[in-house]
Design a protein around this motif. Structure first.
Motif, PDB file in Angstrom:
ATOM      1  N   LEU A   1       0.826  -1.197   0.000  1.00 37.70           N
ATOM      2  CA  LEU A   1       0.000   0.000   0.000  1.00 37.70           C
ATOM      3  C   LEU A   1       0.865   1.255   0.000  1.00 37.70           C
ATOM      4  O   LEU A   1       0.612   2.197  -0.752  1.00 37.70           O
ATOM      5  CB  LEU A   1      -0.910  -0.016   1.233  1.00 37.70           C
ATOM      6  CG  LEU A   1      -2.129   0.895   1.173  1.00 37.70           C
ATOM      7  CD1 LEU A   1      -3.064   0.480   0.059  1.00 37.70           C
ATOM      8  CD2 LEU A   1      -2.871   0.868   2.493  1.00 37.70           C
ATOM      9  N   ALA A   2       1.905   1.253   0.812  1.00 36.83           N
ATOM     10  CA  ALA A   2       2.798   2.412   0.906  1.00 36.83           C
ATOM     11  C   ALA A   2       3.527   2.663  -0.408  1.00 36.83           C
ATOM     12  O   ALA A   2       3.853   3.801  -0.732  1.00 36.83           O
ATOM     13  CB  ALA A   2       3.803   2.199   2.034  1.00 36.83           C
TER      14      ALA A   2
ATOM     15  N   PRO B   1      -0.770   7.756  -3.486  1.00 35.31           N
ATOM     16  CA  PRO B   1      -1.897   7.994  -2.570  1.00 35.31           C
ATOM     17  C   PRO B   1      -3.263   7.859  -3.241  1.00 35.31           C
ATOM     18  O   PRO B   1      -4.192   7.320  -2.654  1.00 35.31           O
ATOM     19  CB  PRO B   1      -1.670   9.425  -2.098  1.00 35.31           C
ATOM     20  CG  PRO B   1      -0.194   9.630  -2.219  1.00 35.31           C
ATOM     21  CD  PRO B   1       0.230   8.803  -3.425  1.00 35.31           C
TER      22      PRO B   1
ATOM     23  N   ALA C   1       2.310   2.321  -3.318  1.00 34.91           N
ATOM     24  CA  ALA C   1       1.370   2.846  -4.314  1.00 34.91           C
ATOM     25  C   ALA C   1       1.190   4.354  -4.140  1.00 34.91           C
ATOM     26  O   ALA C   1       1.404   4.895  -3.055  1.00 34.91           O
ATOM     27  CB  ALA C   1       0.028   2.144  -4.173  1.00 34.91           C
TER      28      ALA C   1
ATOM     29  N   ASN D   1      -6.240   4.553   6.330  1.00 32.82           N
ATOM     30  CA  ASN D   1      -5.756   3.356   5.629  1.00 32.82           C
ATOM     31  C   ASN D   1      -5.232   2.282   6.581  1.00 32.82           C
ATOM     32  O   ASN D   1      -5.447   1.098   6.362  1.00 32.82           O
ATOM     33  CB  ASN D   1      -4.648   3.733   4.630  1.00 32.82           C
ATOM     34  CG  ASN D   1      -5.200   4.446   3.414  1.00 32.82           C
ATOM     35  OD1 ASN D   1      -6.399   4.685   3.316  1.00 32.82           O
ATOM     36  ND2 ASN D   1      -4.339   4.794   2.490  1.00 32.82           N
ATOM     37  N   SER D   2      -4.543   2.697   7.641  1.00 37.10           N
ATOM     38  CA  SER D   2      -3.993   1.707   8.582  1.00 37.10           C
ATOM     39  C   SER D   2      -5.117   0.941   9.270  1.00 37.10           C
ATOM     40  O   SER D   2      -5.013  -0.272   9.498  1.00 37.10           O
ATOM     41  CB  SER D   2      -3.085   2.379   9.615  1.00 37.10           C
ATOM     42  OG  SER D   2      -3.802   3.359  10.333  1.00 37.10           O
TER      43      SER D   2
ATOM     44  N   GLN E   1      -4.172   4.191  -3.446  1.00 32.32           N
ATOM     45  CA  GLN E   1      -4.290   3.429  -2.197  1.00 32.32           C
ATOM     46  C   GLN E   1      -5.739   3.101  -1.853  1.00 32.32           C
ATOM     47  O   GLN E   1      -6.058   1.961  -1.526  1.00 32.32           O
ATOM     48  CB  GLN E   1      -3.608   4.177  -1.049  1.00 32.32           C
ATOM     49  CG  GLN E   1      -2.104   4.220  -1.202  1.00 32.32           C
ATOM     50  CD  GLN E   1      -1.421   5.019  -0.115  1.00 32.32           C
ATOM     51  OE1 GLN E   1      -2.058   5.583   0.766  1.00 32.32           O
ATOM     52  NE2 GLN E   1      -0.101   5.073  -0.171  1.00 32.32           N
ATOM     53  N   LYS E   2      -6.615   4.082  -1.914  1.00 25.10           N
ATOM     54  CA  LYS E   2      -8.033   3.841  -1.596  1.00 25.10           C
ATOM     55  C   LYS E   2      -8.652   2.872  -2.597  1.00 25.10           C
ATOM     56  O   LYS E   2      -9.474   2.038  -2.229  1.00 25.10           O
ATOM     57  CB  LYS E   2      -8.826   5.156  -1.572  1.00 25.10           C
ATOM     58  CG  LYS E   2      -8.469   6.077  -0.421  1.00 25.10           C
ATOM     59  CD  LYS E   2      -8.906   5.532   0.927  1.00 25.10           C
ATOM     60  CE  LYS E   2      -8.613   6.534   2.023  1.00 25.10           C
ATOM     61  NZ  LYS E   2      -8.849   6.005   3.361  1.00 25.10           N
TER      62      LYS E   2
ATOM     63  N   MET F   1      -7.083   0.441  -4.137  1.00 22.34           N
ATOM     64  CA  MET F   1      -6.594  -0.893  -3.784  1.00 22.34           C
ATOM     65  C   MET F   1      -7.364  -1.439  -2.586  1.00 22.34           C
ATOM     66  O   MET F   1      -7.787  -2.602  -2.574  1.00 22.34           O
ATOM     67  CB  MET F   1      -5.098  -0.835  -3.453  1.00 22.34           C
ATOM     68  CG  MET F   1      -4.218  -0.545  -4.659  1.00 22.34           C
ATOM     69  SD  MET F   1      -2.532  -0.080  -4.179  1.00 22.34           S
ATOM     70  CE  MET F   1      -1.895  -1.641  -3.568  1.00 22.34           C
ATOM     71  N   LEU F   2      -7.554  -0.599  -1.587  1.00 28.34           N
ATOM     72  CA  LEU F   2      -8.289  -1.019  -0.388  1.00 28.34           C
ATOM     73  C   LEU F   2      -9.735  -1.355  -0.736  1.00 28.34           C
ATOM     74  O   LEU F   2     -10.281  -2.356  -0.275  1.00 28.34           O
ATOM     75  CB  LEU F   2      -8.231   0.079   0.678  1.00 28.34           C
ATOM     76  CG  LEU F   2      -6.882   0.238   1.379  1.00 28.34           C
ATOM     77  CD1 LEU F   2      -6.791   1.586   2.069  1.00 28.34           C
ATOM     78  CD2 LEU F   2      -6.645  -0.891   2.367  1.00 28.34           C
TER      79      LEU F   2
END
Length: 97
Positions: A28-29, A33, A31, A68-69, A36-37, A39-40
Motif C-alpha cells: 500500500l505504501a 496515494p 502505491a 488506511n492503517s 491506495q483507496k 486498492m483497499l
C-alpha cells in the motif's frame, strides 16, 4: 496427460489467494496515494458483499473514509470487518429511518 494443465491451474490458484494475495502495508505504501483507496476498496468490496450484498457499495464507500492503517486491520480480521459493517448499517438505518 490431459489432466496436467488442470493441476497447474489449481496450484496457481492456491498460490494466489484472494485475487493477488493479501494487501500489505508495504504494498500500500508503495502505491500512489490516489491508488491506495482504490486498492483497499477492491479488497474490501467482495468481503462486504458477502455480509451485506444490497448495500456493499455504500458501506465500502463509508469504510474508505477511514484511515488506511485501520482499513488494513479490518482486512486482516473478519470480526473487525463484521463490527464495521454492523456500525455502517446502524448509521444507514439512522439516516433513512
Amino acid at each position: 496427460q490431459p489432466a496436467a494443465p488442470q493441476q497447474q491451474q489449481q496450484q496457481q490458484q492456491q498460490a494466489a489467494p484472494g485475487a493477488g494475495g493479501p494487501l500489505t502495508a508495504a504494498a500500500l505504501a508503495a502505491a500512489a496515494p490516489s491508488a491506495q483507496k482504490q486498492m483497499l476498496g477492491e479488497k474490501l468490496y467482495p468481503l462486504v458483499m458477502k455480509l451485506q450484498p444490497q448495500l456493499a457499495g455504500k458501506i465500502t464507500g463509508m469504510m474508505l473514509e477511514m484511515d488506511n492503517s485501520e482499513l488494513l486491520l479490518i482486512l486482516e480480521s473478519e470480526q473487525q470487518l463484521r463490527n464495521k459493517v454492523f456500525e455502517a448499517m446502524r448509521v444507514i438505518e439512522q439516516r433513512t429511518g
